[in-house]
Design a protein around this motif. Structure first.
Motif, mmCIF file in Angstrom:
data_model
loop_
_atom_site.group_PDB
_atom_site.id
_atom_site.type_symbol
_atom_site.label_atom_id
_atom_site.label_comp_id
_atom_site.label_asym_id
_atom_site.label_seq_id
_atom_site.Cartn_x
_atom_site.Cartn_y
_atom_site.Cartn_z
ATOM 1 N N LEU A 176 -67.048 -72.252 27.829
ATOM 2 C CA LEU A 176 -66.984 -71.599 26.522
ATOM 3 C C LEU A 176 -66.400 -72.523 25.454
ATOM 4 O O LEU A 176 -66.807 -72.485 24.289
ATOM 5 C CB LEU A 176 -66.149 -70.316 26.619
ATOM 6 C CG LEU A 176 -66.756 -69.200 27.476
ATOM 7 C CD1 LEU A 176 -65.748 -68.065 27.661
ATOM 8 C CD2 LEU A 176 -68.040 -68.666 26.848
ATOM 9 N N PHE A 179 -69.095 -74.766 24.261
ATOM 10 C CA PHE A 179 -70.030 -74.039 23.398
ATOM 11 C C PHE A 179 -69.430 -73.787 22.018
ATOM 12 O O PHE A 179 -70.117 -73.933 20.997
ATOM 13 C CB PHE A 179 -70.397 -72.704 24.054
ATOM 14 C CG PHE A 179 -71.224 -71.807 23.163
ATOM 15 C CD1 PHE A 179 -72.585 -72.017 23.028
ATOM 16 C CD2 PHE A 179 -70.633 -70.767 22.456
ATOM 17 C CE1 PHE A 179 -73.354 -71.196 22.200
ATOM 18 C CE2 PHE A 179 -71.389 -69.948 21.634
ATOM 19 C CZ PHE A 179 -72.753 -70.166 21.503
ATOM 20 N N LEU A 187 -65.020 -66.124 19.806
ATOM 21 C CA LEU A 187 -66.294 -65.853 20.472
ATOM 22 C C LEU A 187 -66.412 -64.357 20.734
ATOM 23 O O LEU A 187 -65.451 -63.712 21.156
ATOM 24 C CB LEU A 187 -66.371 -66.619 21.788
ATOM 25 C CG LEU A 187 -66.417 -68.150 21.683
ATOM 26 C CD1 LEU A 187 -66.408 -68.768 23.073
ATOM 27 C CD2 LEU A 187 -67.651 -68.603 20.920
ATOM 28 N N ARG A 191 -72.050 -63.648 22.852
ATOM 29 C CA ARG A 191 -72.067 -65.062 23.225
ATOM 30 C C ARG A 191 -71.457 -65.283 24.607
ATOM 31 O O ARG A 191 -71.976 -66.053 25.415
ATOM 32 C CB ARG A 191 -71.322 -65.880 22.163
ATOM 33 C CG ARG A 191 -72.099 -66.013 20.856
ATOM 34 C CD ARG A 191 -71.268 -66.657 19.781
ATOM 35 N NE ARG A 191 -72.052 -66.883 18.568
ATOM 36 C CZ ARG A 191 -71.535 -67.247 17.399
ATOM 37 N NH1 ARG A 191 -70.220 -67.415 17.290
ATOM 38 N NH2 ARG A 191 -72.306 -67.434 16.353
ATOM 39 N N SER A 194 -73.652 -64.119 27.529
ATOM 40 C CA SER A 194 -74.827 -64.956 27.764
ATOM 41 C C SER A 194 -74.485 -66.251 28.489
ATOM 42 O O SER A 194 -75.370 -66.916 29.033
ATOM 43 C CB SER A 194 -75.514 -65.281 26.425
ATOM 44 O OG SER A 194 -74.679 -66.107 25.619
ATOM 45 N N LEU A 195 -73.202 -66.612 28.505
ATOM 46 C CA LEU A 195 -72.783 -67.883 29.089
ATOM 47 C C LEU A 195 -72.039 -67.744 30.410
ATOM 48 O O LEU A 195 -72.115 -68.617 31.274
ATOM 49 C CB LEU A 195 -71.889 -68.642 28.100
ATOM 50 C CG LEU A 195 -72.581 -69.185 26.845
ATOM 51 C CD1 LEU A 195 -71.537 -69.626 25.828
ATOM 52 C CD2 LEU A 195 -73.483 -70.355 27.200
#
Length: 327
Positions: A176, A179, A187, A191, A194-195
């Motif tokens: 994270l 990203f 975040l 998001r 999805s990770l």
């Protein structure tokens, strides 16, 4: 001399603690000369560690000696005890001595009492999976360490996804962080979801299915846990902890207690704000039903320890507990 004892079943956190101590102790240019790891399977590991501890460091910085899982935490001969008593006070200030163990040292031993008097002891224990408030605290602390900012929903999702798996927690946070980059805003759930690699089922979800009496869902969750090689005794430990918490809350409520702090203290729930939600979970269950479930779980635990077939034993108890909770 600085002397530390690290113990606990959270292997990842313990190794992280060792790495932090190593970074604080050793000069990076001389680290390969001044660091010794001595494993328990090495012959006469304790005496070897004490001998190395007496050796001055090369170059700059200090010397770090790490003795891994020494048997003396569980049993110690009189000869080794005398060796410890004689050598520990003589170890130079330039040495940092670390002993680690996956199990809690036996506090009844003379060797443990001696070591505890001279060492700084630190515990690295896994948070029980059903103590989600403590897991949430650990997630917030780890996110701060890594440098990741999450909004509330994203943090809750991460708690549900990784549970008490410290290794996975830090792995996901590092992902994270990459990203997020230089983004200043926290975040959000979209998001993060999805990770983050999440297990679709866990033992707490199984407890929820049992509480609802949903046999089909409970058996499906159980099959998924077994297929993911979740240890059967760990599944049972989580279920016992969750049902015991529910039972304590029900007992306190039926006794007329309305103070969330008092109920949380009795049920060993760290955050009193969770009591409201836990009450809602068991509003359709009676104290008698919850009392009927715990002996089944404890009998299951005993059976698994005696060597019963894990899947068959778990399936039988899942059906029996669902039957109790459904009626």
């Amino acid at each position: 001399m600085a002397f530390y004892i690290y113990w606990g079943d959270d292997d990842f956190a313990l190794v992280q603690g060792v790495q932090t101590l190593r970074d604080q102790t050793l000069d990076p240019h001389w680290a390969s000369f001044n660091f010794d790891r001595i494993d328990s399977d090495q012959t006469d590991g304790l005496r070897q560690a004490l001998t190395q501890a007496m050796t001055p460091p090369f170059g700059q910085g200090q010397r770090l000696i790490w003795l891994v899982d020494p048997p003396l935490f569980q049993q110690c001969s009189e000869d080794l005890l005398q060796e410890l008593e004689r050598t520990l006070p003589q170890i130079p200030e330039t040495t940092v001595l670390l002993m680690s163990s996956g199990k809690k040292p036996n506090g009844r031993l003379k060797s443990t009492k001696l070591l505890n008097k001279q060492a700084e002891v630190r515990e690295f224990a896994l948070v029980p999976p059903w103590k989600t408030d403590q897991i949430a605290d650990r997630v917030r602390q780890a996110a701060k360490e890594v440098g990741v900012t999450l909004n509330r929903a994203a943090g809750e999702f991460l708690v549900e996804s990784v549970g008490n798996n410290t290794r996975q927690l830090y792995s996901e946070l590092e992902k994270l962080k990459l990203f997020a980059g230089d983004r200043p805003e926290p975040l959000d759930l979209a998001r993060v979801s999805s990770l983050v690699t999440t297990s679709t089922q866990n033992s707490l979800q199984l407890a929820s299915a049992l509480r609802s009496g949903d046999v089909t869902r409970a058996l499906g969750l159980l099959a998924d846990l077994i297929n993911r090689n979740e240890p059967p005794l760990r599944i049972v430990a989580t279920l016992v902890g969750q049902f015991r918490t529910w039972l304590w809350i029900k007992v306190m409520l039926e006794a007329g207690e309305r103070d969330d702090k008092a109920i949380a203290a009795a049920a060993d729930v760290g955050n009193p704000k969770r009591i409201y939600f836990l009450q809602q979970e068991i509003r359709n269950l009676s104290q008698r039903q919850l009392l009927g479930c715990l002996p089944l779980l404890l009998d299951l635990e005993a059976g698994l320890k005696r060597g019963q077939d894990p899947l068959e034993a778990l399936q039988i108890k899942v059906i029996q507990i669902c039957e109790i909770c459904r009626h």
